[in-house]
Design a protein around this motif. Structure first.
Motif, PDB file in Angstrom:
ATOM      1  N   ALA A 175      -1.399 -74.218-102.065  1.00 30.08           N
ATOM      2  CA  ALA A 175      -0.540 -74.034-103.233  1.00 30.08           C
ATOM      3  C   ALA A 175      -1.078 -72.945-104.153  1.00 30.08           C
ATOM      4  N   ALA A 176      -2.375 -72.990-104.449  1.00 34.73           N
ATOM      5  CA  ALA A 176      -2.957 -72.025-105.383  1.00 34.73           C
ATOM      6  C   ALA A 176      -2.956 -70.606-104.818  1.00 34.73           C
ATOM      7  N   LEU A 177      -3.333 -70.448-103.556  1.00 32.26           N
ATOM      8  CA  LEU A 177      -3.433 -69.105-102.984  1.00 32.26           C
ATOM      9  C   LEU A 177      -2.072 -68.444-102.804  1.00 32.26           C
ATOM     10  N   TYR A 178      -1.093 -69.201-102.308  1.00 32.06           N
ATOM     11  CA  TYR A 178       0.212 -68.589-102.075  1.00 32.06           C
ATOM     12  C   TYR A 178       0.950 -68.301-103.384  1.00 32.06           C
ATOM     13  N   THR A 179       0.636 -69.056-104.428  1.00 31.22           N
ATOM     14  CA  THR A 179       1.180 -68.726-105.740  1.00 31.22           C
ATOM     15  C   THR A 179       0.539 -67.456-106.274  1.00 31.22           C
ATOM     16  N   ALA A 180      -0.795 -67.367-106.140  1.00 31.33           N
ATOM     17  CA  ALA A 180      -1.510 -66.199-106.657  1.00 31.33           C
ATOM     18  C   ALA A 180      -1.182 -64.925-105.893  1.00 31.33           C
ATOM     19  N   LEU A 240      -5.248 -70.811 -93.048  1.00 32.62           N
ATOM     20  CA  LEU A 240      -5.626 -70.289 -94.367  1.00 32.62           C
ATOM     21  C   LEU A 240      -7.090 -69.887 -94.360  1.00 32.62           C
ATOM     22  N   VAL A 241      -7.399 -68.762 -95.018  1.00 31.98           N
ATOM     23  CA  VAL A 241      -8.782 -68.328 -95.216  1.00 31.98           C
ATOM     24  C   VAL A 241      -8.921 -67.884 -96.668  1.00 31.98           C
ATOM     25  N   GLU A 242      -9.935 -68.384 -97.348  1.00 29.61           N
ATOM     26  CA  GLU A 242     -10.169 -68.020 -98.747  1.00 29.61           C
ATOM     27  C   GLU A 242     -10.427 -66.518 -98.868  1.00 29.61           C
ATOM     28  N   PRO A 243      -9.932 -65.887 -99.933  1.00 29.49           N
ATOM     29  CA  PRO A 243     -10.106 -64.432-100.100  1.00 29.49           C
ATOM     30  C   PRO A 243     -11.550 -63.963-100.027  1.00 29.49           C
ATOM     31  N   ASP A 244     -12.480 -64.718-100.629  1.00 30.33           N
ATOM     32  CA  ASP A 244     -13.874 -64.269-100.647  1.00 30.33           C
ATOM     33  C   ASP A 244     -14.594 -64.494 -99.326  1.00 30.33           C
ATOM     34  N   ALA A 245     -13.903 -65.125 -98.354  1.00 37.26           N
ATOM     35  CA  ALA A 245     -14.510 -65.352 -97.035  1.00 37.26           C
ATOM     36  C   ALA A 245     -13.825 -64.525 -95.951  1.00 37.26           C
ATOM     37  N   ARG A 246     -12.888 -63.676 -96.322  1.00 37.55           N
ATOM     38  CA  ARG A 246     -12.186 -62.862 -95.333  1.00 37.55           C
ATOM     39  C   ARG A 246     -13.085 -61.726 -94.853  1.00 37.55           C
ATOM     40  N   GLY A 247     -12.847 -61.280 -93.635  1.00 37.71           N
ATOM     41  CA  GLY A 247     -13.680 -60.245 -93.046  1.00 37.71           C
ATOM     42  C   GLY A 247     -14.791 -60.790 -92.181  1.00 37.71           C
ATOM     43  N   LEU A 248     -14.872 -62.114 -92.055  1.00 37.94           N
ATOM     44  CA  LEU A 248     -15.914 -62.745 -91.236  1.00 37.94           C
ATOM     45  C   LEU A 248     -15.355 -63.281 -89.918  1.00 37.94           C
TER      46      LEU A 248
END
Length: 319
Positions: A175-180, A240-248
């Motif tokens: 909910a939080a990520l797709y809203t942001a 879903l992958v958190e923004p600060d963990a992408r690229g791994l």
């Protein structure tokens, strides 16, 4: 020794070490968590279960084991039918180590025993104190490992089954990520909540599963594999992958875990529904062999979107 280190600090750490070692030893003894395996053998099985493309050198470095001891341990596992060893695809001088079906069952049993033991320990702690306890443990691990000062690595990411609170985390973070990121409204949160509630209330653990990607003790990604209405089809949901963990490579690992699981339990195909604005996810699906079946404009979650249906033939992609 650093002259700034105080004797009182040394005493506190040594006292904590004695206390925690005794606590873990008592739990292990009372419940025989690792029988018939030693603690080190159980740690190796755990690493293999959560790092499917591990080789012997990785295990030695990760666990700080002597090469000769590790070699003997792996030979024992191979003799007992728990692992298979083969030349690494990337470096033939290395030996890739993978769990067999029997090895995975053993690792799952040990993991279940460990989770039950920790759950019993936490049950003695007042609920209001549990967040403070886990935060303190995370702080200790981060400070001593220096994780606050270094860049996360792919091998730091652990894929695991959900624990208490993780299903709620899936709803909240979706909910939080797709809203942001896309401006979607609470209709999407309602959809995710229904999907997660259906799984929590009624799912077949042999045919349906959730994976949580964990980094430094916190969840940073997720995916679900559930039965589809079509016979013989599995449905991939809620990647879903958190923004600060992408690229791994977390998204790739989650999709791979879902596909391998679906194939292993006998599904004929894996399907999914997504929207064209989710370009990163679509690239991952394409890399894993999914093909686009069709797309259709729709108005959902407070936005004009183009929905897409994707499919992966599990038999056609099997090597």
């Amino acid at each position: 020794m650093d002259s700034v280190v105080q004797e009182r600090e040394i005493r506190e750490i040594r006292a904590f070490n004695r206390f925690y070692t005794n606590l873990i030893g008592a739990l292990d003894y009372s419940r025989r968590l690792h029988a018939p395996y030693t603690l080190t053998e159980s740690r190796v099985l755990y690493e293999l279960a959560h790092s499917p493309r591990t080789d012997a050198a990785d295990l030695r470095a990760e666990l700080g084991l002597d090469s000769g001891y590790l070699s003997r341990l792996l030979a024992k596992f191979e003799k007992n039918g728990l692992i298979e060893r083969a030349p690494s695809e990337k470096d033939t001088r290395r030996r890739r180590v993978t769990l067999t079906a029997r090895g995975r069952e053993t690792a799952d049993l040990l993991d279940e025993r460990s989770r039950d033991s920790v759950g019993s320990l936490l049950s003695t702690v007042p609920p209001a104190d549990r967040p403070r306890l886990t935060e303190a443990m995370r702080d200790i691990r981060e400070i001593l490992s220096g994780s606050r000062r270094r860049r996360p690595r792919r091998e730091d990411v652990l894929l695991r089954e959900p624990g208490p609170g993780d299903l709620g985390w899936i709803v909240q973070r979706n909910a939080a990520l797709y809203t942001a990121e896309y401006g979607w409204n609470t209709d999407y949160e309602g959809l995710v909540a229904r999907i997660v509630a259906d799984f929590a209330e009624d799912h077949d653990p042999h045919l349906e599963r959730v994976w949580i990607a964990e980094l430094d003790g916190r969840p940073v990604g997720c995916v679900m594999c559930v039965r589809d209405e079509a016979p013989g089809a599995a449905r991939l949901r809620l990647l879903l992958v958190e923004p600060d963990a992408r690229g791994l490579g977390i998204g790739d690992r989650l999709v791979s875990a879902c596909v391998e699981f679906a194939r292993g339990v006998g599904y004929r195909e894996t399907v999914l529904w997504t929207n064209d604005v989710l370009s990163s996810a679509r690239h991952i699906y394409q890399r894993h062999g999914f093909t686009l079946l069709g797309e259709k404009p729709h108005r959902s979650f407070g936005a004009d979107l183009v929905g897409q249906d994707w499919r992966l033939d599990l038999h056609a992609t099997q090597e």
